[in-house]
Design an enzyme around this catalytic site. Structure first.
Site, short mmCIF file in Angstrom:
data_model
loop_
_atom_site.label_atom_id
_atom_site.label_comp_id
_atom_site.label_asym_id
_atom_site.label_seq_id
_atom_site.Cartn_x
_atom_site.Cartn_y
_atom_site.Cartn_z
N HIS A 99 0.84 -1.20 0.00
CA HIS A 99 0.00 0.00 0.00
C HIS A 99 0.88 1.26 0.00
O HIS A 99 0.68 2.18 -0.80
CB HIS A 99 -0.90 -0.06 1.24
CG HIS A 99 -1.72 1.16 1.50
ND1 HIS A 99 -3.07 1.23 1.24
CD2 HIS A 99 -1.37 2.38 2.02
CE1 HIS A 99 -3.51 2.43 1.59
NE2 HIS A 99 -2.51 3.15 2.06
N GLU A 100 1.88 1.28 0.86
CA GLU A 100 2.75 2.46 0.97
C GLU A 100 3.58 2.66 -0.30
O GLU A 100 3.74 3.78 -0.78
CB GLU A 100 3.67 2.34 2.19
CG GLU A 100 2.95 2.33 3.52
CD GLU A 100 2.01 3.52 3.68
OE1 GLU A 100 2.36 4.62 3.22
OE2 GLU A 100 0.92 3.35 4.24
N HIS A 113 1.53 4.35 -3.00
CA HIS A 113 1.40 5.81 -2.89
C HIS A 113 2.55 6.50 -3.63
O HIS A 113 2.35 7.48 -4.33
CB HIS A 113 1.45 6.25 -1.42
CG HIS A 113 0.13 6.16 -0.70
ND1 HIS A 113 -1.05 6.65 -1.21
CD2 HIS A 113 -0.18 5.64 0.52
CE1 HIS A 113 -2.02 6.43 -0.34
NE2 HIS A 113 -1.53 5.82 0.72
N GLU A 144 -6.31 6.46 -1.33
CA GLU A 144 -6.23 5.31 -0.43
C GLU A 144 -6.74 4.04 -1.11
O GLU A 144 -6.14 2.98 -0.99
CB GLU A 144 -7.05 5.59 0.84
CG GLU A 144 -6.39 6.53 1.81
CD GLU A 144 -5.03 6.03 2.23
OE1 GLU A 144 -4.92 4.88 2.68
OE2 GLU A 144 -4.06 6.78 2.07
ZN LIG Z 1 -2.45 5.21 2.44
#
Ligand SMILES: [Zn+2]
Length: 295
Positions: free
Chosen positions: A165-166, A169, A222
């Site tokens: 997830h990171e 980004h 997100e």
């Molecule tokens: Zn996030």
């Protein structure tokens, strides 16, 4: 006297008397121009995003490096010999190795070519001693996991989901997108002030345009990070199913105080879990396609 009276009446009625509307019109024109000239298709998500063309991946990388250097002054980095630090580095390495393939597959789904921004990254993954339930990946590839995340993640599969997830980004340039939005918002504030609006009127106008969400990342970003992160974890042979109990634990862990990344952005963890559940078949497909062929 008459003029003044007229003004006051205007304020009492609409609440927007005495405003130099031409300033606002000029700003609206500029904003529209800025918006359309900096709108690009993201090959990895298939969505249109706003990225200021003057912000290059190299600029972002430089900012990331600067932030990382500052952070190292204040944060306590766990020695690389520590088993947890080693585990975090190993998980990251597996995820990073799958970025090219997963990027190509996602871009192909949208009929586009992957930008492969990861080629410009100098990866560096560290564990930071801190109670915080947090992790991040800066543009350019400087990455950190806080020790507070370990008891919430509980296992490598869930940790891989968070780290994927990171990483996403950073790959999707969400930082540059935020900077672009901020630039517009600042211009808007300036125009508002120049036009003679007071603070309250300005806030009312900003709220109409959805600004004022003091969020680390927008909800949509997100969701995008969740999706590609899940695909990365699956492709790197982690179990994507662990994402569901992970985010449930994350919701419980953030019940009291809100950690920076994971709770404040998601007022409704139920929606996130539903989204992830809907993505599970695709994640299993990615696992089959990229995990097994690599072994
Ligand atoms: Zn996030």
């Amino acid at each position: 006297m008459n003029m003044q009276y007229g003004n006051q009446q205007g304020r009492r009625g609409m609440g927007f008397g005495g405003i130099r509307w031409w300033v606002l019109l000029l700003f609206a024109g500029y904003a529209a121009y800025y918006w359309f000239s900096n709108r690009v298709d993201d090959p990895l998500t298939g969505e249109k995003v706003l990225i200021d063309q003057s912000i290059t991946p190299d600029d972002e990388k430089a900012l990331g490096l600067q932030a990382w250097n500052e952070l190292q002054q204040t944060e306590q980095i766990v020695p690389p010999s520590d088993p947890n630090a080693r585990a975090v580095k190993e998980i990251a390495a597996r995820l990073i190795a799958k970025i090219p393939q997963v990027s190509d597959a996602l871009a192909a789904e949208h009929g586009m070519q992957a930008p492969h921004i990861e080629k410009t990254f100098d990866w560096d993954v560290n564990l930071i001693q801190s109670e915080q339930v947090n992790a991040f990946c800066l543009p350019g590839g400087k990455m950190a996991v806080y020790t507070g995340l370990i008891p919430v993640a509980q296992n490598n599969n869930a940790m891989a989901v968070v780290m994927g997830h990171e990483i996403t980004h950073a790959l999707l340039r969400h930082g540059a997108q935020r900077m672009s939005e901020q630039k517009l918002a600042q211009m808007g504030q300036m125009a508002g002030a120049m036009s003679g609006m007071d603070q309250q009127q300005m806030q009312a106008v900003m709220a109409v345009y959805g600004y004022g969400r003091a969020l680390p990342y927008a909800r949509k970003q997100e969701t995008q990070a969740d999706e590609m992160g899940l695909m990365l974890a699956a492709a790197a042979c982690f179990d994507p199913q662990e994402a569901i109990p992970l985010w449930e634990r994350m919701g419980q862990a953030s019940g009291g105080q809100a950690p920076p990344e994971f709770s404040s952005t998601h007022p409704n963890p139920g929606t996130r879990i539903q989204n992830l559940q809907a993505l599970m078949p695709k994640a299993m497909e990615y696992r089959k396609k990229f995990c097994e062929t690599a072994q």
